[in-house]
Design an enzyme around this catalytic site. Structure first.
Site, PDB file in Angstrom:
ATOM      1  N   PRO A 133      51.984   3.735 -66.465  1.00  0.00           N
ATOM      2  CG  PRO A 133      51.984   5.985 -67.128  1.00  0.00           C
ATOM      3  CD  PRO A 133      51.369   4.648 -67.437  1.00  0.00           C
ATOM      4  CE1 TYR A 134      51.543   9.319 -63.668  1.00  0.00           C
ATOM      5  CE2 TYR A 134      50.074   8.665 -65.444  1.00  0.00           C
ATOM      6  CZ  TYR A 134      50.998   9.543 -64.913  1.00  0.00           C
ATOM      7  OH  TYR A 134      51.379  10.647 -65.628  1.00  0.00           O
ATOM      8  N   GLY A 135      50.251   4.044 -60.439  1.00  0.00           N
ATOM      9  CA  GLY A 135      49.630   3.010 -59.622  1.00  0.00           C
ATOM     10  C   GLY A 135      48.173   2.857 -59.987  1.00  0.00           C
ATOM     11  N   GLY A 136      47.528   3.979 -60.201  1.00  0.00           N
ATOM     12  CA  GLY A 136      46.138   3.977 -60.613  1.00  0.00           C
ATOM     13  C   GLY A 136      45.791   5.307 -61.247  1.00  0.00           C
ATOM     14  CG  MET A 137      44.033   7.947 -64.726  1.00  0.00           C
ATOM     15  SD  MET A 137      44.731   9.431 -63.929  1.00  0.00           S
ATOM     16  CE  MET A 137      43.475  10.643 -64.334  1.00  0.00           C
ATOM     17  CD  GLU A 138      42.581  10.519 -60.561  1.00  0.00           C
ATOM     18  OE1 GLU A 138      42.868  11.729 -60.615  1.00  0.00           O
ATOM     19  OE2 GLU A 138      43.431   9.636 -60.512  1.00  0.00           O
ATOM     20  CG  HIS A 187      45.096   7.342 -53.815  1.00  0.00           C
ATOM     21  ND1 HIS A 187      45.577   8.305 -52.968  1.00  0.00           N
ATOM     22  CD2 HIS A 187      45.177   7.871 -55.064  1.00  0.00           C
ATOM     23  CE1 HIS A 187      45.932   9.369 -53.651  1.00  0.00           C
ATOM     24  NE2 HIS A 187      45.714   9.131 -54.939  1.00  0.00           N
ATOM     25  CD  GLU A 188      43.964   5.854 -58.124  1.00  0.00           C
ATOM     26  OE1 GLU A 188      43.326   6.793 -58.636  1.00  0.00           O
ATOM     27  OE2 GLU A 188      45.186   5.925 -57.887  1.00  0.00           O
ATOM     28  CG  HIS A 225      41.451  10.422 -57.150  1.00  0.00           C
ATOM     29  ND1 HIS A 225      41.665  11.783 -57.097  1.00  0.00           N
ATOM     30  CD2 HIS A 225      42.690   9.857 -57.144  1.00  0.00           C
ATOM     31  CE1 HIS A 225      42.958  12.025 -57.063  1.00  0.00           C
ATOM     32  NE2 HIS A 225      43.617  10.875 -57.082  1.00  0.00           N
ATOM     33  CD  GLU A 253      46.340  12.956 -56.852  1.00  0.00           C
ATOM     34  OE1 GLU A 253      46.122  12.135 -55.927  1.00  0.00           O
ATOM     35  OE2 GLU A 253      46.056  12.718 -58.037  1.00  0.00           O
ATOM     36  CG  ASP A 265      53.023  15.149 -67.608  1.00  0.00           C
ATOM     37  OD1 ASP A 265      52.124  14.918 -66.774  1.00  0.00           O
ATOM     38  OD2 ASP A 265      52.864  15.007 -68.827  1.00  0.00           O
ATOM     39  CE1 TYR A 284      48.858  11.058 -55.575  1.00  0.00           C
ATOM     40  CE2 TYR A 284      50.438  12.682 -56.371  1.00  0.00           C
ATOM     41  CZ  TYR A 284      49.522  11.670 -56.619  1.00  0.00           C
ATOM     42  OH  TYR A 284      49.275  11.272 -57.910  1.00  0.00           O
TER      43      TYR A 284
END
Length: 534
Positions: free
Chosen positions: A188-193, A217-218, A221, A240, A297, A305
Site C-alpha cells: 500500500p505504500y511507495g516504500g517502507m523503511e 526518501h527511504e 529514513h 517524516e 492510520d 511529511y
C-alpha cells in the site's frame, strides 16, 4: 528503543514506561496455504524504574496466543477485551512461567541478527519465491524472479550515489548494507523503511528510472525514523519531516538546488490536497496532532511529511544554511538509537546554538506554538520555479484551448522528466473548470498518457479525465485499481471514480477488495462509505 518522552503515548496500551525491550528473538514459520504466520517470540525485558513491576502488558491485534511463559516457567496471562482502535492487550503476570513452545516440521531455517535497536513497527518479514541481484558494493535488489532484471536495471545506476551523497550530508551509513525488496502490487505504500531492506512498491519499476527518488526518501529514513525515532505517533513529523528534508537536500546535492524546490513544489500541492481533504481546521492537519483514542492510520497523510519539511526548511533559513549544516550531524548523533519528542528537539536546537547569539535570537523569534499546534497550511515558502515554469506555461495553454489557437503535439513535452509531467497534470487538475471530455481525451492521446508505464503519470491523467467526465478513462481507471494497491494512487482514484460513476467504483472495489492490504481496504471503505465486512 527506550523512550525519552515524559508524555504518555496514547496509541499503545502497553506498560512501555515501566519496561524496555532489550532484545527480541523471533522464530516464525510461514503457512502459505492458510496465509498465516505462526511461531514464538522471546522478549528480553528490563525494568526502567526502581518501582517493582508485577506484570507485562503487550499490544496485540487479532493475535491468537496459545502459550506464554516467563523465564521458561508457567505464568498467568490473559488477553483482555479488544478496545478500538488500540487492539487487545496481553496481560502477563511476572510471578510464574511456562515451558518453551514445541517446534515441529521439516522447514528451511533463515536467521539474522540486528544489533542496532529498532522500534517494533520497523520489524518486517518477507517470504516467498525471491530472487536477488547486486546493485552496488553494499546493496542488493530482491524481488520475484520475473521482475528481477527490470528491477535491477531500475536501481543499479543511482543507489550507491545516493548513499555516498547522504553520508556527506549526515555521516557514515550505520546499517552496513542498504538493500531493496520490490513487493507484490498490493503493497500500500511507495516504500517502507525497514532497516537493511527497504520495501518498495512495484510502481517504482517503471522502465524509465524516473521513480528512483523513492530510494532517496527511504534511504534517508536510515537516519531519520530508523536511527532516530519519534517517541509517539503525535511526533510522527520528526520521522517524516526530517526524512523529506534529507531527501531534498540529497536531490540538491546530486542534481542542483532547483531540484530541491521542484520536489517541494510537488510536495506543497500534495499538502494542499491533504488539508483540503481533512478541512482547514482539522486536528490531523497539525504538525503535532492529538491522536488520543484515534487510529494513527486514520491520521496518515502528507501533512507530517510536507509540513515537517516546510518547518525544517524555515528553521534552516532562520539560522543560515551553513550553521544548520553543522546541526544536522549533531542531531543524528545526539539522538542515535533513541526516540525523542518534539519538545526535546526544540530544546536540543536551542542548546546547540546557545553560544551563537544571532542564531539564538532567530530561534527565539520562531512562533513554536503556531508551528506545532496550528491546523491548516503553514506560510507558503517562496520556491524556485525555474523547472516548473514550462509546466505551468503549457497548462495555461490548455486552460485557454477553447479561446485561442493552440494545437497540442508530442513536442510540447519532449525532453521532459516524469516529474515535470506530474507538475503539469497537477496544474490541470487545479483548473477552475474541468478540461472537458473531448480535450481530456485529446490530451491523453497526444501525449501518450494512456500508454505510459509510469503510474505517477497515468494516475494523475486519469484524475484529469474523471473530473472532466471523459468516459474513455473510466474502465482504464477501474483496471488500474485492480493492478495497483498503492494508497497514494488508489484512494484519490476511488474518490474521483466514485464522483463520476459510483456504480463502477463500488463494483471495482467489490471485485478487488481482497487484493488490497487491510489498511488500504479499510480506508477505501471509509472513502466510499461502504459497510465494512465483519
Amino acid at each position: 528503543m527506550s523512550p525519552t518522552a515524559s508524555r504518555r503515548d496514547v496509541n499503545t496500551q502497553s506498560n512501555y514506561n515501566e519496561l524496555v525491550t532489550t532484545h527480541a528473538q523471533v522464530d516464525l514459520s510461514v503457512d502459505f496455504e492458510n496465509r498465516l504466520l505462526g511461531g514464538r517470540v522471546i522478549l528480553d525485558l528490563a525494568a526502567i524504574n526502581e518501582t517493582p513491576v508485577s506484570e507485562v502488558i503487550l499490544d496485540t491485534s487479532y493475535l491468537k496466543v496459545r502459550e506464554v511463559g516467563v523465564n521458561s516457567r508457567p505464568c498467568e496471562w490473559k488477553v483482555l477485551p479488544r478496545s478500538e482502535p488500540l487492539g487487545s492487550p496481553l496481560k502477563i503476570s511476572l510471578e510464574k512461567a511456562v515451558s518453551k513452545e514445541r517446534q515441529s516440521g521439516d522447514n528451511s531455517l533463515y536467521s539474522f541478527r540486528q544489533d542496532i535497536p529498532i522500534p517494533s513497527y520497523l520489524f518486517a518479514l518477507a517470504s516467498g519465491d525471491i530472487a536477488k541481484a547486486s546493485i552496488g558494493p553494499r546493496s542488493t535488489i530482491a524481488t520475484s524472479p520475473e521482475l528481477l532484471e527490470a528491477a535491477k536495471w531500475e536501481f543499479e545506476q543511482d543507489t550507491e550515489n545516493y548513499i555516498q551523497s547522504l553520508e556527506r550530508i549526515v555521516y557514515q551509513y550505520q546499517w552496513s548494507e542498504y538493500n531493496l525488496l520490490v513487493l507484490p502490487p498490493s503493497f500500500p505504500y511507495g516504500g517502507m523503511e525497514n532497516p537493511v531492506y527497504t520495501y518498495v512498491t512495484p510502481t517504482t519499476v517503471s522502465g524509465d528510472r524516473e521513480n528512483v527518488d523513492v530510494v532517496a526518501h527511504e534511504l534517508s529514513h536510515s537516519f531519520s525514523g530508523n536511527l532516530v525515532t519519534a517517541a509517539t505517533w503525535a511526533d510522527f513529523w520528526l520521522n517524516e519531516g526530517w526524512t523529506t528534508y534529507l531527501e531534498r537536500r540529497l536531490q540538491a546535492a546530486l542534481f542542483g538546488e532547483p531540484h530541491r524546490d521542484f520536489s517541494a513544489i510537488i510536495g506543497w500541492k500534495a499538502l494542499c490536497e491533504s488539508v483540503k481533504e481533512f478541512g482547514d481546521h482539522h486536528e490531523f492537519t497539525k504538525l503535532i496532532p492529538d491522536v488520543s483514542g484515534k487510529d494513527p492510520d486514520d491520521a496518515f497523510s502528507t501533512c507530517p511529511y510536507e509540513k515537517g519539511y516546510t518547518f525544517l526548511s524555515y528553521l534552516e533559513s532562520q539560522v543560515g544554511k551553513e550553521k544548520w549544516n553543522q546541526y544536522i550531524p549533531h542531531y543524528f548523533t545526539t539522538f542515535a538509537r533513541r526516540s525523542l519528542t518534539s519538545d526535546e528537539f526544540k530544546q536540543d536546537l536551542h542548546t546547540f546554538f546557545a553560544s551563537d547569539s544571532a542564531a539564538t535570537a532567530m530561534l527565539n523569534a520562531v512562533d513554536w506554538h503556531q508551528w506545532f499546534y496550528s491546523p491548516g497550511l503553514p506560510p507558503k515558502p517562496t520556491f524556485d520555479t525555474s523547472l516548473a515554469d514550462v509546466c505551468y506555461s503549457l497548462a495555461a495553454q490548455w486552460e485557454q484551448i477553447g479561446s485561442r489557437v493552440f494545437k497540442p503535439s508530442q513536442d510540447d513535452i519532449a525532453g521532459w522528466k516524469a516529474n515535470q509531467v506530474v507538475v503539469f497534470l497537477n496544474a490541470v487538475q487545479d483548473f477552475v473548470e474541468p478540461l472537458g471530455e473531448e480535450n481530456a481525451q485529446k490530451m491523453g492521446e497526444t501525449y501518450g498518457f494512456f500508454k505510459s508505464s509510469n503510474t505517477e503519470i497515468t494516475a494523475r491523467y486519469f484524475g484529469v479525465g474523471l473530473r472532466s467526465r471523459a468516459k474513455v478513462v473510466y474502465q482504464p481507471t477501474a483496471d488500474l485499481l485492480g493492478d495497483v494497491g498503492r494508497m497514494k494512487f488508489i484512494r484519490p482514484l476511488y474518490k474521483q471514480l466514485n464522483a463520476a460513476d459510483r456504480e463502477l467504483a463500488l463494483a471495482t472495489f467489490e471485485k478487488n477488495k481482497d487484493f488490497y492490504h487491510p489498511i488500504c481496504r479499510s480506508l477505501v471503505e471509509k472513502d466510499l462509505a461502504v459497510k465494512r465486512d465483519q
